[in-house]
Design a protein around this motif. Structure first.
Motif, PDB file in Angstrom:
ATOM      1  N   VAL A 182      52.476  32.949  40.282  1.00  0.00           N
ATOM      2  CA  VAL A 182      52.050  31.893  39.358  1.00  0.00           C
ATOM      3  C   VAL A 182      52.810  32.044  38.044  1.00  0.00           C
ATOM      4  O   VAL A 182      52.853  33.136  37.461  1.00  0.00           O
ATOM      5  CB  VAL A 182      50.537  31.935  39.122  1.00  0.00           C
ATOM      6  N   VAL A 183      53.410  30.937  37.595  1.00  0.00           N
ATOM      7  CA  VAL A 183      54.211  30.971  36.361  1.00  0.00           C
ATOM      8  C   VAL A 183      53.685  30.002  35.300  1.00  0.00           C
ATOM      9  O   VAL A 183      54.322  29.806  34.274  1.00  0.00           O
ATOM     10  CB  VAL A 183      55.693  30.656  36.660  1.00  0.00           C
ATOM     11  N   GLY A 224      47.829  32.600  28.998  1.00  0.00           N
ATOM     12  CA  GLY A 224      46.724  33.205  28.281  1.00  0.00           C
ATOM     13  C   GLY A 224      46.892  34.702  28.154  1.00  0.00           C
ATOM     14  O   GLY A 224      47.949  35.267  28.467  1.00  0.00           O
ATOM     15  N   PRO A 225      45.832  35.383  27.737  1.00  0.00           N
ATOM     16  CA  PRO A 225      45.903  36.843  27.530  1.00  0.00           C
ATOM     17  C   PRO A 225      46.146  37.613  28.822  1.00  0.00           C
ATOM     18  O   PRO A 225      46.642  38.737  28.800  1.00  0.00           O
ATOM     19  CB  PRO A 225      44.543  37.180  26.926  1.00  0.00           C
ATOM     20  N   ASN A 226      45.805  36.994  29.972  1.00  0.00           N
ATOM     21  CA  ASN A 226      45.996  37.664  31.253  1.00  0.00           C
ATOM     22  C   ASN A 226      47.264  37.203  31.961  1.00  0.00           C
ATOM     23  O   ASN A 226      47.440  37.464  33.161  1.00  0.00           O
ATOM     24  CB  ASN A 226      44.786  37.415  32.155  1.00  0.00           C
ATOM     25  N   GLY A 227      48.140  36.510  31.217  1.00  0.00           N
ATOM     26  CA  GLY A 227      49.381  36.039  31.807  1.00  0.00           C
ATOM     27  C   GLY A 227      49.276  34.604  32.281  1.00  0.00           C
ATOM     28  O   GLY A 227      48.305  33.890  31.982  1.00  0.00           O
ATOM     29  N   PRO A 228      50.270  34.126  33.043  1.00  0.00           N
ATOM     30  CA  PRO A 228      50.279  32.730  33.505  1.00  0.00           C
ATOM     31  C   PRO A 228      49.098  32.436  34.423  1.00  0.00           C
ATOM     32  O   PRO A 228      48.705  33.269  35.237  1.00  0.00           O
ATOM     33  CB  PRO A 228      51.603  32.618  34.264  1.00  0.00           C
ATOM     34  N   GLU A 229      48.527  31.257  34.286  1.00  0.00           N
ATOM     35  CA  GLU A 229      47.405  30.858  35.126  1.00  0.00           C
ATOM     36  C   GLU A 229      47.386  29.348  35.249  1.00  0.00           C
ATOM     37  O   GLU A 229      48.161  28.628  34.597  1.00  0.00           O
ATOM     38  CB  GLU A 229      46.085  31.358  34.548  1.00  0.00           C
ATOM     39  N   ALA A 230      46.492  28.853  36.114  1.00  0.00           N
ATOM     40  CA  ALA A 230      46.396  27.418  36.386  1.00  0.00           C
ATOM     41  C   ALA A 230      45.726  26.682  35.229  1.00  0.00           C
ATOM     42  O   ALA A 230      45.003  27.278  34.416  1.00  0.00           O
ATOM     43  CB  ALA A 230      45.630  27.180  37.673  1.00  0.00           C
TER      44      ALA A 230
END
Length: 816
Positions: free
Chosen positions: A534-535, A540-546
């Motif tokens: 996932v890119v 967010g703080p936890n990295g790329p997300e949907a």
């Protein structure tokens, strides 16, 4: 062949006045019977206002055709219908393998299938929720109704610009009957590809109250576009089977319908249907193009490449401004044109608009579409004055469609659409009448569960990724629940004057999720295999997300109209209609530029139409003349803006005004002639040349024309039948004119197809139960544009597609 074709056309056009929607409309005067042996003048009863009426009695611009009339016009595909309906045109995707209707400039050609069309399509009162599901073969059709202008009051769902309603033939309780219709044709193109079409139906009454009907269709056509790959190849092939010929068709479709009449005033119809199509990669061709920039480095135009041109793009001072091969939105890559006048990789299409190309990302049976569904409709007379109708409809759609980004022999990338969607709708409606009142009222529910994916597929040996195969993909999941209540009253408060008032209240709720991911893949025929990385688009703080969101909105549509009938056969009408299409969410293909989250949601669009016109049936019952004029105040039009290799919907205001006229006449028994023309002027205001990219520099904006919307259209038709050789002979010809139109909202110079005239002719002989037909489509072999994409920044080219070349066809029909 051209001399023979021209002779047929000259003979058939000797009596041409023209054809159009007027063909199908009933003459409505005191002497309303159609002339003897008239096919196109036969009365048509429509359900444009959710009850049976003659088209001439309704204050709506309607084009209506019976199944018999469609056969006389040689119309066998939903894409061909627009040619006989001025003001109606086609957009779509995959070089016309999928298509959507444009009505009076109202259109939507986003490539992702979560977007619904603003022109609704219905099949037996069941809504086709997928815009790209509007392409299908016409088989065993009772009639088609094309309604122009907002129809949101009674039909509701996304009928902002109008709607097309296909009504199939229902079982008969009276007799065993059926037909078989076989056609074979040869295209006047490279390799003379063949095309077979078979259609059949069987009606079986099983009792005095129960009957079934089975119908089927098989289309099998050879590829139209000869692929000369590896001519001009740059890089190694993208996999086994690359370089296949393009533009074939292998479609199977079937329908089973059961009719039950359990008692007086009660009818129940049950239907199941299914279809599948196997197709090649989208049959695009290429033309070299070049971008122009101003002194601020903003893209301001794209033009066709001059024969001796070697620059990648043209800066304000004439300098080579470079390219954007990595699609990051920044021009300046030092890459010119190795062959003057060609694309960035030295390729120029062999014959321009001819049906020869060289394309590497091209595979047989690459694209596929699957649909199936069911419909249960019950109609019950609750009294002499009130009828209850229930329509339950389910549809399932699956699609996997590939196209090549550059439509050339350079191994760069392909673009892919994937769809898995279900829709269910339920309508309950009461229709009634009392003295001088006719009314309809009801409730409607629609559920759509749509999972759509779009991707850039970098195949094996792709130059863009250094040979590493991967899919840069986005998946969007949209769940829609729509609830509405509606009503309309027709009040004839004097014998001459009728007031129509109606409204619809809509509650639209959507749940959305969207993510971008990278997939490793080695198969050019599959998409998004395995677990993605996932890119984005959220960081967010936890990295790329949907990205996830919900929306809910209450909307309304309405109608107020006055109809005046000063004498038999003449109706004048004027009114205002408000149509609405709910807002939703974008799901753009991942490119080099990050998606701005603010660009994902877009607002509802509202079209307020002011329209007036007349319908006049001459006393002799042989001639009808209809005309209308309209003005559209279109707020927040959902316009598709395509830049680079992806696009988004932006809201922009629009104003449109136009007029239509149609004349049908049958001056002699057996002779049908007609003429129709449509003209409009549309302006979409303040459209950006690019989406905001987060740089803080606002994009250039300007007023533009809508896409796939020719300003002027005309249709002509003549058909004459007479007794000959112991049976009945008929000869017919038609011609359709379209002015030029843009296929990109930015309206750049190169993003435009020219005007054309398309002509067809046919001759038939019938001795019941057999009919033999010979026809020629596209007699003058004109190259009429279908769909295109501006990908100048990636390859120094545009991709284009065209309607089929000249087709010679022989048909045999047997009825019993």
């Amino acid at each position: 062949m051209k001399m023979v074709s021209s002779s047929i056309l000259s003979l058939a056009l000797a009596h041409v006045i023209c054809a159009s929607c007027a063909f199908a409309q009933d003459s409505g005067g005191a002497n309303s019977d159609a002339p003897r042996d008239s096919v196109l003048g036969t009365d048509i009863v429509v359900t444009a206002q959710k009850r049976e009426q003659r088209a001439q009695d309704i204050g709506i611009a309607i084009t209506a055709y019976s199944g018999e009339q469609l056969r006389a016009l040689n119309v066998v595909d939903s894409r061909e219908l627009a040619a006989f309906s001025p003001g109606v045109f086609l957009g779509g995707s995959s070089a016309g393998q999928n298509a959507q209707y444009t009505i009076r400039g109202v259109t939507q050609n986003d490539v992702i299938d979560i977007v619904e069309s603003p022109n609704a399509v219905y099949l037996d009162e069941g809504y086709v929720a997928i815009g790209q599901g509007q392409t299908f073969g016409l088989f065993d059709i009772d009639r088609v109704e094309v309604l122009k202008g907002p129809q949101g009051t009674l039909f509701g769902r996304n009928a902002t610009g109008g709607l097309i309603h296909y009504v199939t033939v229902k079982p008969s309780l009276t007799e065993v009957s059926g037909f078989a219709d076989l056609r074979y044709g040869i295209y006047d193109s490279v390799g003379t590809p063949g095309a077979f079409r078979g259609e059949a139906a069987l009606n079986l009454p099983l009792s005095s109250t129960f009957a079934v009907r089975v119908a089927g269709l098989w289309n099998k056509a050879d590829p139209l576009l000869r692929n000369e790959y590896p001519l001009g190849a740059v890089g190694a092939p993208p996999g086994p089977g690359a370089g296949a010929d393009l533009g074939d068709d292998d479609t199977l479709a079937g329908r089973f319908t059961a009719l039950w009449e359990p008692g007086p005033g009660a009818t129940v119809t049950f239907q199941v249907n299914a279809a599948r199509s196997n197709l090649s990669t989208g049959p695009y061709q290429q033309k070299p193009t070049i971008a122009h920039f101003n002194a601020s480095g903003e893209l301001i135009d794209v033009t066709d490449v001059a024969p001796g041109e070697t620059r990648a793009s043209i800066g304000a001072n004439g300098q080579d401004f470079g390219s954007d091969l990595n699609n990051d939105g920044i021009f300046g890559d030092t890459f010119g044109r190795p062959v003057p006048g060609a694309d960035f990789f030295g390729y120029r299409d062999p014959d321009g608009a001819d049906f020869r190309t060289s394309s590497d990302f091209a595979f047989a049976d690459h694209n596929r579409v699957r649909t199936y569904g069911g419909n249960l409709t019950g109609q019950f007379d609750l009294s002499d004055a009130v009828t209850l109708t229930s329509v339950s409809d389910y549809k399932h759609f699956e699609k996997l469609m590939f196209v090549e980004i550059d439509a050339g022999p350079t191994n760069l990338a392909g673009a892919v659409n994937r769809l898995d969607a279900d829709s269910f709708s339920q309508e309950l409606r009461l229709n009634g009448k009392a003295d001088n009142l006719s009314w309809a009222a009801g409730a409607y529910y629609l559920h759509i569960d749509n999972i759509s994916a779009v991707a850039l597929k970098f195949p094996v040996n792709s130059l863009a990724t250094g040979g590493v195969p991967l899919d840069s993909a986005a998946e969007a999941h949209l769940i829609t629940n729509s609830y509405s209540a509606f009503g309309q009253v027709d009040w004839a408060f004097t014998p001459e004057l009728t007031l129509i008032a109606g409204g619809r209240l809509i509650r639209e709720e959507k749940t959305y999720s969207y993510f971008q991911g990278i997939y490793g893949t080695t198969d050019s025929r599959r998409l998004m295999v395995g677990t993605p990385i996932v890119v984005g688009p959220v960081f967010g703080p936890n990295g790329p997300e949907a990205y996830t969101a919900k929306s809910g909105k209450t909307l309304w549509a309405g109608k107020l109209q006055l109809e005046y009938r000063p004498q038999p056969g003449l109706m004048l009408y004027a009114g205002v209609n408000r149509g609405v299409k709910a807002g939703s969410f974008n799901g753009p293909t991942p490119g080099g530029l990050p998606v701005q989250l603010s660009q994902l949601p877009y607002k509802e669009e509202v079209l307020v139409s002011y329209e007036g016109g007349f319908k006049y049936s001459f006393p002799d019952g042989r001639t009808r003349l209809n005309a209308s004029a309209y003005y559209y105040d279109y707020s927040d039009y959902q316009a598709f803006l395509f830049t680079g290799v992806t696009g988004i919907i932006v809201n922009a205001d629009d104003t449109t005004y136009g007029a239509e006229a149609e004349l049908y006449t049958s001056p002699l028994d057996g002779l049908d002639t007609g003429i129709a023309v449509s003209w409009f002027e549309a302006t979409v205001k303040d459209v950006p040349f690019r989406a905001p990219n987060g740089s803080g520099t606002p994009p250039i904006v300007r007023d533009v024309k809508p896409t796939y919307a020719p300003q002027l259209q005309g249709t002509a038709y003549a058909r004459y039948s007479w007794n000959a050789l112991g049976g009945r002979m008929a000869i017919g010809a038609d011609a359709q004119y379209s002015s030029s139109f843009y296929y990109n909202l930015r309206n750049f110079t190169a993003d435009k197809y020219g005007r054309y005239v398309m002509m067809n002719a046919n001759v038939s002989w019938e001795l019941a139960p057999i009919q033999v037909t010979f026809s020629v489509k596209n007699i003058t072999d004109v190259r009429a544009g279908v769909q295109g994409f501006d990908v100048t920044s990636i390859c120094g080219c545009n991709t284009t597609s065209y309607k089929p070349p000249r087709l010679f066809q022989l048909g045999l029909r047997y009825e019993f």
